[in-house]
Design a protein around this motif. Structure first.
Motif, PDB file in Angstrom:
ATOM      1  N   THR A  35       0.980  -1.234  -0.047  1.00 30.77           N
ATOM      2  CA  THR A  35       0.069   0.105   0.171  1.00 30.77           C
ATOM      3  C   THR A  35       0.675   1.267   0.091  1.00 30.77           C
ATOM      4  O   THR A  35       1.857   1.208   0.266  1.00 30.77           O
ATOM      5  CB  THR A  35      -0.938   0.018   1.303  1.00 30.77           C
ATOM      6  N   THR A  36       0.234   2.413  -0.328  1.00 35.04           N
ATOM      7  CA  THR A  36       1.232   3.478  -0.383  1.00 35.04           C
ATOM      8  C   THR A  36       1.513   3.853   1.124  1.00 35.04           C
ATOM      9  O   THR A  36       2.561   4.456   1.312  1.00 35.04           O
ATOM     10  CB  THR A  36       0.439   4.722  -1.135  1.00 35.04           C
ATOM     11  N   ARG A  37       0.654   3.807   1.987  1.00 38.79           N
ATOM     12  CA  ARG A  37       1.116   3.912   3.566  1.00 38.79           C
ATOM     13  C   ARG A  37       2.232   3.103   3.904  1.00 38.79           C
ATOM     14  O   ARG A  37       3.260   3.616   4.345  1.00 38.79           O
ATOM     15  CB  ARG A  37      -0.094   3.546   4.249  1.00 38.79           C
ATOM     16  N   ARG A  38       2.135   1.816   3.484  1.00 38.39           N
ATOM     17  CA  ARG A  38       3.215   0.842   3.834  1.00 38.39           C
ATOM     18  C   ARG A  38       4.608   1.353   3.235  1.00 38.39           C
ATOM     19  O   ARG A  38       5.535   1.143   3.853  1.00 38.39           O
ATOM     20  CB  ARG A  38       2.650  -0.404   3.582  1.00 38.39           C
ATOM     21  N   LEU A  39       4.457   1.530   2.064  1.00 32.95           N
ATOM     22  CA  LEU A  39       5.750   1.958   1.329  1.00 32.95           C
ATOM     23  C   LEU A  39       6.289   3.256   2.154  1.00 32.95           C
ATOM     24  O   LEU A  39       7.534   3.283   2.020  1.00 32.95           O
ATOM     25  CB  LEU A  39       5.312   1.949  -0.333  1.00 32.95           C
ATOM     26  N   ALA A  40       5.433   4.188   2.093  1.00 32.77           N
ATOM     27  CA  ALA A  40       5.989   5.490   2.631  1.00 32.77           C
ATOM     28  C   ALA A  40       6.917   5.173   3.734  1.00 32.77           C
ATOM     29  O   ALA A  40       7.770   5.758   4.320  1.00 32.77           O
ATOM     30  CB  ALA A  40       5.036   6.452   2.914  1.00 32.77           C
ATOM     31  N   ALA A  41       6.248   4.134   4.771  1.00 34.56           N
ATOM     32  CA  ALA A  41       6.792   3.900   6.013  1.00 34.56           C
ATOM     33  C   ALA A  41       8.006   3.153   5.794  1.00 34.56           C
ATOM     34  O   ALA A  41       9.097   3.419   6.594  1.00 34.56           O
ATOM     35  CB  ALA A  41       5.856   3.119   6.846  1.00 34.56           C
ATOM     36  N   GLU A  42       7.952   2.119   4.879  1.00 38.46           N
ATOM     37  CA  GLU A  42       9.426   1.444   4.448  1.00 38.46           C
ATOM     38  C   GLU A  42      10.379   2.192   4.138  1.00 38.46           C
ATOM     39  O   GLU A  42      11.563   2.152   4.325  1.00 38.46           O
ATOM     40  CB  GLU A  42       8.750   0.387   3.417  1.00 38.46           C
ATOM     41  N   ILE A  43      10.110   3.159   3.256  1.00 31.63           N
ATOM     42  CA  ILE A  43      11.190   4.235   2.741  1.00 31.63           C
ATOM     43  C   ILE A  43      11.519   5.385   3.447  1.00 31.63           C
ATOM     44  O   ILE A  43      12.465   6.229   3.186  1.00 31.63           O
ATOM     45  CB  ILE A  43      11.054   4.341   1.159  1.00 31.63           C
ATOM     46  N   GLU A  44      10.623   5.566   4.454  1.00 30.83           N
ATOM     47  CA  GLU A  44      10.740   6.811   5.361  1.00 30.83           C
ATOM     48  C   GLU A  44      10.516   7.944   4.522  1.00 30.83           C
ATOM     49  O   GLU A  44      11.165   8.986   4.873  1.00 30.83           O
ATOM     50  CB  GLU A  44      11.834   6.762   6.208  1.00 30.83           C
ATOM     51  N   TYR A  45       9.440   7.966   3.702  1.00 28.59           N
ATOM     52  CA  TYR A  45       9.294   9.253   3.126  1.00 28.59           C
ATOM     53  C   TYR A  45       7.682   9.550   3.329  1.00 28.59           C
ATOM     54  O   TYR A  45       6.897   8.463   3.822  1.00 28.59           O
ATOM     55  CB  TYR A  45       9.298   9.208   1.348  1.00 28.59           C
ATOM     56  N   SER A  46       7.207  10.725   3.414  1.00 25.99           N
ATOM     57  CA  SER A  46       5.740  11.070   3.569  1.00 25.99           C
ATOM     58  C   SER A  46       4.907  10.464   2.161  1.00 25.99           C
ATOM     59  O   SER A  46       5.360  10.413   1.086  1.00 25.99           O
ATOM     60  CB  SER A  46       5.462  12.482   3.908  1.00 25.99           C
ATOM     61  N   GLN A  47       3.829  10.010   2.345  1.00 26.86           N
ATOM     62  CA  GLN A  47       2.789   9.726   1.433  1.00 26.86           C
ATOM     63  C   GLN A  47       2.651  10.941   0.382  1.00 26.86           C
ATOM     64  O   GLN A  47       2.804  10.457  -0.779  1.00 26.86           O
ATOM     65  CB  GLN A  47       1.538   9.458   1.965  1.00 26.86           C
ATOM     66  N   PRO A  48       2.451  12.006   0.608  1.00 23.64           N
ATOM     67  CA  PRO A  48       2.737  13.173  -0.438  1.00 23.64           C
ATOM     68  C   PRO A  48       3.917  13.017  -1.382  1.00 23.64           C
ATOM     69  O   PRO A  48       4.093  13.259  -2.492  1.00 23.64           O
ATOM     70  CB  PRO A  48       2.478  14.412   0.325  1.00 23.64           C
ATOM     71  N   VAL A  49       4.919  12.592  -0.587  1.00 22.96           N
ATOM     72  CA  VAL A  49       6.367  12.389  -1.587  1.00 22.96           C
ATOM     73  C   VAL A  49       6.257  11.469  -2.425  1.00 22.96           C
ATOM     74  O   VAL A  49       6.655  11.393  -3.732  1.00 22.96           O
ATOM     75  CB  VAL A  49       7.404  12.126  -0.656  1.00 22.96           C
ATOM     76  N   LEU A  50       5.602  10.296  -1.874  1.00 22.79           N
ATOM     77  CA  LEU A  50       5.331   9.101  -2.850  1.00 22.79           C
ATOM     78  C   LEU A  50       4.472   9.480  -3.918  1.00 22.79           C
ATOM     79  O   LEU A  50       4.669   9.067  -5.077  1.00 22.79           O
ATOM     80  CB  LEU A  50       4.948   8.025  -1.984  1.00 22.79           C
ATOM     81  N   TYR A  51       3.561  10.070  -3.484  1.00 23.04           N
ATOM     82  CA  TYR A  51       2.350  10.621  -4.712  1.00 23.04           C
ATOM     83  C   TYR A  51       3.067  11.542  -5.725  1.00 23.04           C
ATOM     84  O   TYR A  51       2.555  11.691  -6.880  1.00 23.04           O
ATOM     85  CB  TYR A  51       1.059  11.189  -4.104  1.00 23.04           C
ATOM     86  N   SER A  52       3.783  12.314  -5.164  1.00 25.39           N
ATOM     87  CA  SER A  52       4.821  13.226  -6.290  1.00 25.39           C
ATOM     88  C   SER A  52       5.429  12.333  -7.315  1.00 25.39           C
ATOM     89  O   SER A  52       5.668  13.017  -8.228  1.00 25.39           O
ATOM     90  CB  SER A  52       5.595  14.322  -5.361  1.00 25.39           C
ATOM     91  N   HIS A  53       5.568  11.064  -7.068  1.00 30.69           N
ATOM     92  CA  HIS A  53       6.521  10.382  -8.114  1.00 30.69           C
ATOM     93  C   HIS A  53       5.653   9.511  -8.845  1.00 30.69           C
ATOM     94  O   HIS A  53       5.638   9.002 -10.139  1.00 30.69           O
ATOM     95  CB  HIS A  53       7.592   9.321  -7.333  1.00 30.69           C
ATOM     96  N   PHE A  54       4.469   8.908  -8.118  1.00 34.64           N
ATOM     97  CA  PHE A  54       3.621   7.989  -8.635  1.00 34.64           C
ATOM     98  C   PHE A  54       2.083   8.263  -8.304  1.00 34.64           C
ATOM     99  O   PHE A  54       2.089   8.786  -6.988  1.00 34.64           O
ATOM    100  CB  PHE A  54       3.868   6.445  -8.123  1.00 34.64           C
TER     101      PHE A  54
END
Length: 199
Positions: A35-54
């Motif tokens: 999930t995006t939440r789990r991935l954000a936690a795994e790589i220690e980025y916020s979800q908005p940062v993750l969504y800025s890429h995908f």
């Protein structure tokens, strides 16, 4: 290095981390766990940062799939070019394809079983997809008989391989018979070429 170049490198590195984390998590726990939440936690980025890429999980899975096609193309090319003779190359490609699916089940699922927003079988398909199919085509082309359409023959061989792999992975076909089934598939595909060579 300019600021723009550095930012481009940093962005590419973040995307690489996201894709790698998604692959590792999917291989360990399955795609439902990604999930995006789990991935954000795994790589220690916020979800908005993750969504800025995908845009979301589907876009991440598509990036994983493209990466997988590039890896598959490399493995198929290595197997095909190391083989001596057309029948041996076709067999080597089939064995390599099977080994890839067994070794990387979650990656294989992203590439072939999940619905993704990736164009297949068109000029708009990503280069990695075209390259992987091109390696199958390079193995099938030399065994095409007169009147065969190499592209359709390649699609049929690929469908046969995918069907055998999928049925074996799901337990519908026993794994211990896979080598014999693959040999039958290769034998039937090369039968026409063998007849022409002896004619």
């Amino acid at each position: 290095m300019s600021i723009q170049t550095r930012r481009g490198h940093e962005r590419a590195e973040r995307e690489r981390l996201i894709v790698t984390a998604a692959r590792e998590l999917a291989e360990a726990e399955g795609w439902d766990a990604v999930t995006t939440r789990r991935l954000a936690a795994e790589i220690e980025y916020s979800q908005p940062v993750l969504y800025s890429h995908f845009k979301g999980k589907d876009a991440i899975m598509a990036a994983v799939a493209v990466q997988g096609f590039a890896e598959l193309a490399t493995e198929l090319r290595t197997a095909r070019t190391a083989a001596e003779g057309a029948q041996e190359a076709l067999a080597a490609v089939g064995e390599t394809y099977t080994a890839f699916a067994r070794r990387r089940p979650a990656l294989y699922d992203a590439m072939f079983t999940h619905t993704l927003d990736l164009p297949f079988a068109t000029a708009q398909a990503p280069a990695a997809l075209q390259e992987a199919f091109g390696e199958l085509h390079a193995a099938v082309g030399p065994i095409a008989a007169d009147g065969d359409e190499p592209g359709l023959l390649t699609e049929t061989y690929w469908a046969g391989l995918h069907g055998l792999v999928t049925l074996m992975r799901s337990g519908r076909l026993p794994a211990e018979g896979h080598a014999r089934r693959l040999a039958l598939l290769i034998g039937h595909f090369t039968a026409g070429a063998s007849r022409e060579a002896t004619a």
